[in-house]
Design a protein around this motif. Sequence first.
Motif, PDB file in Angstrom:
ATOM      1  N   ALA A 512       0.838  -1.207   0.000  1.00 36.31           N
ATOM      2  CA  ALA A 512       0.000   0.000   0.000  1.00 36.31           C
ATOM      3  C   ALA A 512       0.869   1.253   0.000  1.00 36.31           C
ATOM      4  O   ALA A 512       0.578   2.232  -0.684  1.00 36.31           O
ATOM      5  CB  ALA A 512      -0.928  -0.020   1.207  1.00 36.31           C
ATOM      6  N   ARG A 513       1.955   1.233   0.777  1.00 38.20           N
ATOM      7  CA  ARG A 513       2.870   2.379   0.813  1.00 38.20           C
ATOM      8  C   ARG A 513       3.471   2.628  -0.557  1.00 38.20           C
ATOM      9  O   ARG A 513       3.627   3.765  -1.005  1.00 38.20           O
ATOM     10  CB  ARG A 513       3.991   2.109   1.827  1.00 38.20           C
ATOM     11  CG  ARG A 513       4.995   3.282   1.943  1.00 38.20           C
ATOM     12  CD  ARG A 513       6.271   2.846   2.618  1.00 38.20           C
ATOM     13  NE  ARG A 513       7.035   1.901   1.830  1.00 38.20           N
ATOM     14  CZ  ARG A 513       7.773   2.240   0.775  1.00 38.20           C
ATOM     15  NH1 ARG A 513       7.828   3.491   0.350  1.00 38.20           N
ATOM     16  NH2 ARG A 513       8.425   1.313   0.091  1.00 38.20           N
ATOM     17  N   MET A 514       3.824   1.547  -1.250  1.00 41.05           N
ATOM     18  CA  MET A 514       4.415   1.677  -2.569  1.00 41.05           C
ATOM     19  C   MET A 514       3.412   2.244  -3.574  1.00 41.05           C
ATOM     20  O   MET A 514       3.786   2.910  -4.531  1.00 41.05           O
ATOM     21  CB  MET A 514       4.931   0.310  -3.050  1.00 41.05           C
ATOM     22  CG  MET A 514       6.046  -0.264  -2.182  1.00 41.05           C
ATOM     23  SD  MET A 514       6.513  -1.933  -2.655  1.00 41.05           S
ATOM     24  CE  MET A 514       7.447  -1.598  -4.145  1.00 41.05           C
ATOM     25  N   ILE A 515       2.117   1.962  -3.333  1.00 43.17           N
ATOM     26  CA  ILE A 515       1.078   2.461  -4.241  1.00 43.17           C
ATOM     27  C   ILE A 515       0.816   3.951  -4.025  1.00 43.17           C
ATOM     28  O   ILE A 515       0.755   4.736  -4.969  1.00 43.17           O
ATOM     29  CB  ILE A 515      -0.229   1.662  -4.057  1.00 43.17           C
ATOM     30  CG1 ILE A 515      -0.029   0.207  -4.515  1.00 43.17           C
ATOM     31  CG2 ILE A 515      -1.375   2.307  -4.826  1.00 43.17           C
ATOM     32  CD1 ILE A 515      -1.174  -0.714  -4.171  1.00 43.17           C
ATOM     33  N   SER A 516       0.686   4.337  -2.739  1.00 41.03           N
ATOM     34  CA  SER A 516       0.225   5.697  -2.446  1.00 41.03           C
ATOM     35  C   SER A 516       1.289   6.608  -1.870  1.00 41.03           C
ATOM     36  O   SER A 516       1.036   7.784  -1.621  1.00 41.03           O
ATOM     37  CB  SER A 516      -0.953   5.636  -1.467  1.00 41.03           C
ATOM     38  OG  SER A 516      -0.535   5.026  -0.245  1.00 41.03           O
ATOM     39  N   ILE A 520      -0.584   5.915   3.877  1.00 40.25           N
ATOM     40  CA  ILE A 520      -1.332   4.710   3.523  1.00 40.25           C
ATOM     41  C   ILE A 520      -2.817   4.983   3.750  1.00 40.25           C
ATOM     42  O   ILE A 520      -3.236   5.428   4.815  1.00 40.25           O
ATOM     43  CB  ILE A 520      -0.875   3.508   4.374  1.00 40.25           C
ATOM     44  CG1 ILE A 520       0.613   3.229   4.113  1.00 40.25           C
ATOM     45  CG2 ILE A 520      -1.707   2.279   4.063  1.00 40.25           C
ATOM     46  CD1 ILE A 520       1.196   2.150   4.983  1.00 40.25           C
ATOM     47  N   THR A 521      -3.624   4.711   2.728  1.00 38.99           N
ATOM     48  CA  THR A 521      -5.068   4.952   2.812  1.00 38.99           C
ATOM     49  C   THR A 521      -5.811   3.634   2.707  1.00 38.99           C
ATOM     50  O   THR A 521      -5.242   2.593   2.335  1.00 38.99           O
ATOM     51  CB  THR A 521      -5.515   5.873   1.674  1.00 38.99           C
ATOM     52  OG1 THR A 521      -5.310   5.186   0.433  1.00 38.99           O
ATOM     53  CG2 THR A 521      -4.728   7.181   1.676  1.00 38.99           C
ATOM     54  N   SER A 522      -7.107   3.712   3.000  1.00 31.09           N
ATOM     55  CA  SER A 522      -7.942   2.505   2.883  1.00 31.09           C
ATOM     56  C   SER A 522      -8.003   2.053   1.436  1.00 31.09           C
ATOM     57  O   SER A 522      -8.053   0.845   1.142  1.00 31.09           O
ATOM     58  CB  SER A 522      -9.354   2.796   3.413  1.00 31.09           C
ATOM     59  OG  SER A 522      -9.955   3.868   2.683  1.00 31.09           O
ATOM     60  N   HIS A 527      -6.294  -1.844  -2.654  1.00 31.48           N
ATOM     61  CA  HIS A 527      -5.583  -2.116  -3.909  1.00 31.48           C
ATOM     62  C   HIS A 527      -4.435  -3.105  -3.673  1.00 31.48           C
ATOM     63  O   HIS A 527      -4.185  -4.013  -4.485  1.00 31.48           O
ATOM     64  CB  HIS A 527      -5.063  -0.800  -4.493  1.00 31.48           C
ATOM     65  CG  HIS A 527      -4.545  -0.954  -5.896  1.00 31.48           C
ATOM     66  ND1 HIS A 527      -3.910   0.069  -6.569  1.00 31.48           N
ATOM     67  CD2 HIS A 527      -4.545  -2.012  -6.755  1.00 31.48           C
ATOM     68  CE1 HIS A 527      -3.555  -0.363  -7.768  1.00 31.48           C
ATOM     69  NE2 HIS A 527      -3.932  -1.621  -7.906  1.00 31.48           N
ATOM     70  N   ALA A 528      -3.746  -2.931  -2.543  1.00 32.92           N
ATOM     71  CA  ALA A 528      -2.631  -3.827  -2.214  1.00 32.92           C
ATOM     72  C   ALA A 528      -3.108  -5.258  -2.052  1.00 32.92           C
ATOM     73  O   ALA A 528      -2.489  -6.209  -2.547  1.00 32.92           O
ATOM     74  CB  ALA A 528      -1.936  -3.341  -0.948  1.00 32.92           C
ATOM     75  N   LYS A 529      -4.235  -5.425  -1.350  1.00 31.00           N
ATOM     76  CA  LYS A 529      -4.775  -6.772  -1.150  1.00 31.00           C
ATOM     77  C   LYS A 529      -5.168  -7.402  -2.483  1.00 31.00           C
ATOM     78  O   LYS A 529      -4.924  -8.585  -2.723  1.00 31.00           O
ATOM     79  CB  LYS A 529      -5.992  -6.703  -0.220  1.00 31.00           C
ATOM     80  CG  LYS A 529      -5.653  -6.422   1.230  1.00 31.00           C
ATOM     81  CD  LYS A 529      -6.912  -6.352   2.077  1.00 31.00           C
ATOM     82  CE  LYS A 529      -6.573  -6.042   3.539  1.00 31.00           C
ATOM     83  NZ  LYS A 529      -7.796  -5.928   4.376  1.00 31.00           N
ATOM     84  N   GLU A 530      -5.758  -6.580  -3.357  1.00 33.47           N
ATOM     85  CA  GLU A 530      -6.161  -7.084  -4.667  1.00 33.47           C
ATOM     86  C   GLU A 530      -4.943  -7.528  -5.483  1.00 33.47           C
ATOM     87  O   GLU A 530      -4.975  -8.566  -6.159  1.00 33.47           O
ATOM     88  CB  GLU A 530      -6.939  -6.000  -5.423  1.00 33.47           C
ATOM     89  CG  GLU A 530      -8.318  -5.731  -4.837  1.00 33.47           C
ATOM     90  CD  GLU A 530      -8.999  -4.540  -5.503  1.00 33.47           C
ATOM     91  OE1 GLU A 530      -8.330  -3.851  -6.318  1.00 33.47           O
ATOM     92  OE2 GLU A 530     -10.177  -4.305  -5.212  1.00 33.47           O
TER      93      GLU A 530
END
Length: 534
Positions: A512-516, A520-522, A527-530
């Motif tokens: 999640a950190r790498m995405i946003s 880190i947001t919900s 998205h990370a879990k997906e």
Amino acid sequence: MLKGLNIENFAIIDNLSLKFDGGLNVFTGETGAGKTIIIEALSLILGEKVETALIRTGEEKAVISTLFDLNGDEIFIKREITSAGRGICYINEKIVSLNALKEIGNTLVDIHGQHEHQSLLKPDKHIDLLDRFGELQTRQEKITEIYNELKKREKRLDELKTLEKESETLRELFQFQVDEITGANLSEGDDVKIEKERLVLSSFQKLTEGVSGIYQELFESEGAIIDRLKKIAGQLQDIAPLDESIKGFLKSIDEASLSLQEFASELRKYRDGLEYDPQRIEVLTEKQDFIQKLKRKYGTTIREILDFKKEVEQKLKDISSRKEEIEKLTTEVTQLKEKCLKESQELSKKRKMAAGKLEENIEKELADLEMKKTKFKVQISESELGPKGIDRIEFLLSPNLGEDLRPLVKIASGGEMSRIMLALKSILLNADEIPVMVFDEIDLGIGGKTASSVGAKMKALSSKKQIICITHLAQIAAFGNSHFKVEKSVEKGRTKTEVNELNGDERVKEIARMISGDKITSTSLKHAKELLES
């Protein structure tokens, strides 16, 4: 596979111990956290050069060690680097040279990214990779076998020709030596016989006078021994009637007298047989001198001289047979050359067919990695006949439309090069025998669909190779079998790098950190879990 990596006092790492799984191992973390330092440490254990400035401040030495498992056989490698610039390399606790370490390192790990430890950049490897890809190894091995035999015969032929150039002088020398010894007509013991005969002839007068004097004492002089024996015999005969036993003495005197007569007869014959021959003395003296000359040249005894003659006669035979061997070898070399050339030409045709297939497959892989304009070419040029045939093979590439094809080593580095290597490795999976691959920041300049393609290809490749990957993209990190996070921390006023393996929620948070970014947001968590689930 690489089972473990231990790093002590290297850059900002004080003490780090990592254990790896097979498959895809990903490293993530913020820029500057020390991810590349881990790759640099691994490079050093593979024999790369080191700068003493990388030893942790205040420490005397850095120590890096690894454990590899190759089909059940473990290889432990350690390298110590001191602040004085000295280093010691170990393989399975045995000290080895840096070159030996580098040699074995080249068979264990390929590092792609900002480092030079990349086997595919070495043109001399390309011919083997193409042959493995085209399943042509058996043909190459056959050529190697013929070529090695050819070189062996050529070497022997060169040796014989060199000897042949020198042999004319040697042949003349050897023939002279044989003729000289043969001319002497020697038999073992001749020197002793000649000395005896020469001594007799040179002592003719003394022998004649001596024998004549003895003969006179026996028969001819006044009071000769024979006459005195006759007188004694007469005296015994006079008294014999007085005592029967006297007859025995008389018999002995008669026998002695007879023996002396026989002796005198032989002595007279010997004397009469003596003949003075000055010419014979001269002949014997010359032969004796000649034998001495031969002894000085060929041996201290006649036996040694005759043995020397046998050796030289064998050398003459060898020289004579050398011409026959040269003729035979010349024919064999010609035949082997023709055979090797024919096999090489057949292999060259097969290589050109395999090259076309390889080019097509590589370009397809590169297109999947969003390098659609990239052209890949297997350049096959003719070279001198060698252990692998008549071909010189080099992989060429043009990453951008309109650019000339260039050797891989001259292509841009970084993420572009890593993607090229990933494509090559994917196609040459069974051709490349190196078990561990490292991709350092393969994601530079890519994102979205390309990143997912890169991750998917690395995942597929990791079924046959162990892969270690440093990435900044969540789409790639999500494919990892193992996920390590690299972080910097401050302890007692000093910065150090820590690495932790992530599982469960920790891994979701890192993705999640790498995405946003740092926040880190919900949404990023979802998205990370997906990503991880897919």
